[in-house]
Design an enzyme around this catalytic site. Structure first.
Site, PDB file in Angstrom:
ATOM      1  N   SER A 230     -43.114  44.032 -79.355  1.00 16.57           N
ATOM      2  CA  SER A 230     -43.104  43.540 -77.982  1.00 16.57           C
ATOM      3  C   SER A 230     -43.028  42.015 -77.944  1.00 16.57           C
ATOM      4  O   SER A 230     -43.312  41.327 -78.925  1.00 16.57           O
ATOM      5  CB  SER A 230     -44.359  44.014 -77.236  1.00 16.57           C
TER       6      SER A 230
ATOM      7  N   GLU B  11     -35.168  45.067 -88.256  1.00 13.57           N
ATOM      8  CA  GLU B  11     -34.795  45.091 -86.845  1.00 13.57           C
ATOM      9  C   GLU B  11     -34.348  43.712 -86.368  1.00 13.57           C
ATOM     10  O   GLU B  11     -33.658  43.596 -85.359  1.00 13.57           O
ATOM     11  CB  GLU B  11     -35.955  45.604 -85.998  1.00 13.57           C
TER      12      GLU B  11
END
Length: 392
Positions: free
Chosen positions: A377, A244
């Protein structure tokens, strides 16, 4: 961001630029600039056009159908796509599960799934997060109990983006219970039409339908659909999350599209007879945003070089992801500021004519709030940076 190109890379840039010169419909531009995804049908058609050119998997090795491009070529490709207001390729298959399959999958899985990803024959969704197991993914409770040649899946996934249009899901589930929570988790591939799968939509504040809950009630999936060894899903999942970072690298390049959206809006909007773009205060904000974006793009080049050389990039991937999410949120907020009060309204007041990009810009600003949550996060990224860069 300007790259120093040799003759070969310049020829490549011209080839890519020519491809994009006729490949982006006007109906896409406002949504793409705002960082919004196009419809599945639009993205599927776009992916198939790239695949026909041999560009369907820009970051993959050649042996698996990829381009084998250098970091410079990747940057050129993404920069030209952004310059033309072309969309991001949908990443769930290309940058998340595809690389896991070619790294750890069986020969049969590689032969079946990889060409289908490149040709956009499958649309993938990701079954990772659960209620109570988001950033703390080791707390997941979904089960995959062995029954002969099948796993029987039970549990719930949440924030499953595009599950309602996906044909396949890759998910993590417990195949055994070990003392260490990260053990006993396996990575499994499953068709979305598997009996026992059920999805419920989740409403989001951008008023677009893109995420869901996925319920699994005694859903049977062949053991042959497990990727790699049983119980090593946590290890594979961490590699997937590292991929990612590649998505974040591409996203940084595409942030230049937002700069054009801000600039165009500021030139159109008049305050006391003067364009907002000529206001020193606003111009300073846009200049600061552009400088910070250029700095982050330079870090992306280093990250891509690390990845190509197989070097440990340390916390740089987390730094890019963290800073990208901050700049995406700041950029879309600045765009809404440039549009003015009308940006908050979806219907013209007193016969006023609203800018055509108003809905996309506002939706982009609302959607941007999620970027500091998904893909690890911001709190998690801060912890990674603290440990790996500062030794805390």
């Amino acid at each position: 961001m300007e790259l120093s190109l040799d003759a070969k890379d310049t020829a490549f840039r011209d080839e890519v630029r020519e491809f994009f010169s006729t490949g982006v419909p006007d109906s896409w531009r406002d949504r793409v600039r705002a960082g919004l995804r196009l419809s599945p049908d639009e993205l599927t058609g776009y992916q198939q056009r790239l695949a026909a050119r041999g560009w369907g998997a820009p970051t993959w090795p050649v042996e698996y159908g990829g381009t084998g491009w250098t970091p410079t070529q990747l940057c050129v490709f993404w920069s030209e796509a952004a310059r033309a207001d072309a969309p991001h390729q949908f990443h769930q298959g290309l940058e998340l599960i595809g690389p896991i399959i070619f790294s750890y999958g069986s020969p049969e899985q590689k032969d079946y799934y990889l060409p289908r990803i490149i040709q956009a024959q499958d649309w993938w969704c990701q079954g990772y997060s659960e209620p109570g197991a988001g950033s703390d993914l080791a707390s997941l409770r979904a089960r995959a109990d062995r029954d002969g040649d099948d796993y029987v899946l039970n549990g719930q996934k949440t924030w499953t983006s595009y599950a309602h249009v996906a044909s396949q899901v890759f998910l993590l589930a417990r195949t055994s219970h070990e003392a260490r929570r990260q053990q006993g988790i396996s990575l499994i591939l499953a068709p979305m039409d598997t009996p026992g799968f059920r999805i419920n939509p989740i409403a989001t504040m951008d008023e677009k339908y893109h995420t869901n809950e996925l319920f699994m009630d005694n859903a049977r999936v062949p053991v042959a659909n497990r990727v790699g060894d049983e119980g090593r899903g946590w290890e594979y999942g961490k590699v997937l999350l590292d991929r990612e970072r590649m998505v974040a690298a591409a996203n940084v390049i595409f942030l230049g599209q937002i700069v054009r959206g801000i600039t165009d809006a500021a030139r159109r909007r008049k305050i006391r007879g003067r364009a907002l773009a000529d206001d020193p205060g606003f111009a300073a904000k846009l200049a600061q945003f552009t400088v910070e974006l250029t700095t982050l793009q330079a870090m992306v080049l280093r990250l891509l070089d690390d990845m190509t050389r197989g070097a440990d990039s340390g916390p740089r991937g987390s730094m890019v992801k963290l800073r990208w999410s901050q700049l995406y949120q700041a950029g879309t907020a600045l765009w809404v500021e440039a549009l003015g009060p009308e940006a908050a309204q979806f219907a013209a007041l007193d016969g006023a004519t609203l800018p055509a990009d108003m809905p996309a810009a506002l939706q982009g600003a609302l959607y941007a709030r999620v970027t500091s949550i998904y893909g690890g996060s911001s709190e998690i990224q801060h912890n990674i940076i603290a440990r790996r860069a500062l030794g805390l």
